[in-house]
Design an enzyme around this catalytic site. Structure first.
Site, PDB file in Angstrom:
ATOM      1  N   GLY A  49      34.413   8.786  43.483  1.00  0.00           N
ATOM      2  CA  GLY A  49      34.367   9.479  44.586  1.00  0.00           C
ATOM      3  C   GLY A  49      35.590   9.425  45.421  1.00  0.00           C
ATOM      4  O   GLY A  49      36.025   8.204  45.614  1.00  0.00           O
ATOM      5  N   ALA A  50      36.373  10.413  45.737  1.00  0.00           N
ATOM      6  CA  ALA A  50      37.503  10.419  46.247  1.00  0.00           C
ATOM      7  C   ALA A  50      37.738   9.517  47.590  1.00  0.00           C
ATOM      8  O   ALA A  50      38.577   8.876  47.689  1.00  0.00           O
ATOM      9  CB  ALA A  50      38.061  11.938  46.468  1.00  0.00           C
ATOM     10  N   ARG A  84      42.786   6.702  38.173  1.00  0.00           N
ATOM     11  CA  ARG A  84      42.216   7.967  38.069  1.00  0.00           C
ATOM     12  C   ARG A  84      43.301   8.969  38.599  1.00  0.00           C
ATOM     13  O   ARG A  84      43.524   9.154  39.606  1.00  0.00           O
ATOM     14  CB  ARG A  84      41.022   7.779  38.727  1.00  0.00           C
ATOM     15  CG  ARG A  84      39.876   7.182  38.638  1.00  0.00           C
ATOM     16  CD  ARG A  84      38.962   7.163  37.470  1.00  0.00           C
ATOM     17  NE  ARG A  84      38.810   8.596  37.104  1.00  0.00           N
ATOM     18  CZ  ARG A  84      37.507   9.076  37.668  1.00  0.00           C
ATOM     19  NH1 ARG A  84      36.614   8.393  38.337  1.00  0.00           N
ATOM     20  NH2 ARG A  84      36.930  10.421  37.514  1.00  0.00           N
ATOM     21  N   GLN A 190      25.619  12.132  37.435  1.00  0.00           N
ATOM     22  CA  GLN A 190      25.957  11.724  38.936  1.00  0.00           C
ATOM     23  C   GLN A 190      24.830  12.314  39.972  1.00  0.00           C
ATOM     24  O   GLN A 190      24.465  11.715  40.885  1.00  0.00           O
ATOM     25  CB  GLN A 190      27.504  11.718  39.222  1.00  0.00           C
ATOM     26  CG  GLN A 190      28.415  11.060  38.623  1.00  0.00           C
ATOM     27  CD  GLN A 190      29.039  11.790  37.457  1.00  0.00           C
ATOM     28  OE1 GLN A 190      28.523  12.525  37.008  1.00  0.00           O
ATOM     29  NE2 GLN A 190      30.287  11.187  37.099  1.00  0.00           N
ATOM     30  N   ASP A 231      38.399  16.410  44.767  1.00  0.00           N
ATOM     31  CA  ASP A 231      39.260  15.233  44.599  1.00  0.00           C
ATOM     32  C   ASP A 231      40.593  15.576  44.750  1.00  0.00           C
ATOM     33  O   ASP A 231      41.611  14.664  44.875  1.00  0.00           O
ATOM     34  CB  ASP A 231      38.867  14.819  43.172  1.00  0.00           C
ATOM     35  CG  ASP A 231      37.601  14.246  42.783  1.00  0.00           C
ATOM     36  OD1 ASP A 231      37.521  12.999  43.032  1.00  0.00           O
ATOM     37  OD2 ASP A 231      36.631  15.187  42.521  1.00  0.00           O
TER      38      ASP A 231
END
Length: 342
Positions: A49-50, A84, A190, A231
């Site tokens: 999660g950002a 990421r 998710q 994101d």
């Protein structure tokens, strides 16, 4: 419940985070004492999660500079920053804490990381309020709303409160949520594992939805809005989010349903002109060709597995951040987001 936090110690502290790979079966916390452990946790999506990744990046820098020799610490920080590539918040968190370290040492790095943690909590509360108020304007006369979402954008994706799912939680708290439809979000589920777990904990009415059913459900009517996270948001309003988001935006446009992106201001990347410049992470074949270690495709089969896709700005009704609501430009190529309200 905090997804990620710093635990002080007598000599040095460490990071504590919820292992999201164990949900919904078990709520397990990981104690992270090294950057290697943190990079592994990020890579296998134990933390994701950002917003949460931004805090993880900053705390990881604080951990590295407090426990490693300077040269080794910088190498570990570089590994962490690249863990990421699509999510802008991870790099932002690393860069923020690293700049603080260079000007004030390890204590300054930790202080910067803890500020990011606290700012995320406040930002999510602000996004929830702005999102609910915007939905009231977009859906006049509707007291209770049915909303659709994808992936996980709740507290698990942030620190204490979520982004898009934070808006859903606020609707529920105000008695204005009729039902949430959580797309399962293949291949790692998710939505089915994490978003459904959060909705269950808050006592909201919800259904899990097979990803491929979302378009037909939207077309049939009865969904008031689609709420998604991000994101990375490019300067022109193009938005990278979990794979399947672009398909939802197309279906929402066909059905005439508002499509809202809810993300903190830190996710807006003015240095990326458009979605064409966003690097999309491919996570390899195993997540698609296997399920819980059991092969589900013929031996030798490979898979394309992009973790994200890009939704063009023209398909987004509005972007809700902690500071503003913006309407992306109607015409492709417009150089910047158009601010609707402060």
């Amino acid at each position: 419940m905090r997804t990620i936090d710093w635990v002080p110690g007598p000599n040095t502290g460490h990071i504590r985070l919820i292992d999201q790979t164990r949900l919904p079966g078990s709520l397990v916390e990981l104690d992270v004492h090294t950057v290697d452990q943190l990079v592994d946790a990020i890579g296998r999506l134990a933390v994701r999660g950002a917003p949460a990744l931004g805090v993880a990046g900053a705390l990881g820098v604080a951990l590295a500079v407090d426990t490693l020799p300077a040269q080794e610490a910088m190498g570990q920080v570089a590994r962490l920053r690249a863990a990421r590539p699509t999510a802008v918040n991870l790099a932002l968190g690393v860069d923020t804490a690293l700049a603080a370290f260079r000007s004030g040492g390890p204590d300054a790095a930790l202080a910067a990381a803890l500020r990011m943690r606290d700012q995320d909590i406040a930002a999510c509360r602000a996004m929830a309020r702005r999102g609910v108020d915007l939905l009231a304007r977009l859906c006049p006369g509707r007291i209770e709303l049915t909303v659709m979402t994808i992936c996980n954008t709740g507290a698990l994706a942030a620190v204490e409160h979520g982004t898009a799912l934070g808006v859903v939680e606020q609707l529920h708290a105000e008695g204005r949520l009729a039902r949430a439809l959580a797309c399962e979000t293949r291949p790692l589920l998710q939505g089915a594992r994490l978003t459904a777990w959060e909705l269950e904990r808050m006592g909201a009415r919800y259904d899990v939805l097979v990803d491929s059913a979302a378009a037909s459900v939207l077309a049939a009517g009865g969904v008031d809005a689609v709420l998604v996270g991000a994101d990375r948001i490019a300067a022109n309003g193009d938005t990278a989010n979990k794979i399947g988001t672009f398909a939802l935006s197309l279906a929402a446009a066909h059905a005439g349903v508002p499509f809202l992106v809810v993300a903190p201001e830190t996710t807006v990347d003015g240095g990326t002109p458009s979605g064409e410049q966003i690097k999309i992470e491919d996570r390899g074949s195993a997540e698609v060709c296997e399920f819980h270690g059991v092969r589900t495709t013929p031996e030798g089969a490979t898979a394309l597995n992009p973790a994200f896709d890009v939704t063009p700005a023209r398909l987004i009704t509005a972007i809700v951040t902690d500071r503003r609501v913006v309407r992306p430009p109607e015409q492709p190529g417009t150089p910047a987001l158009n601010e609707e309200e402060a």
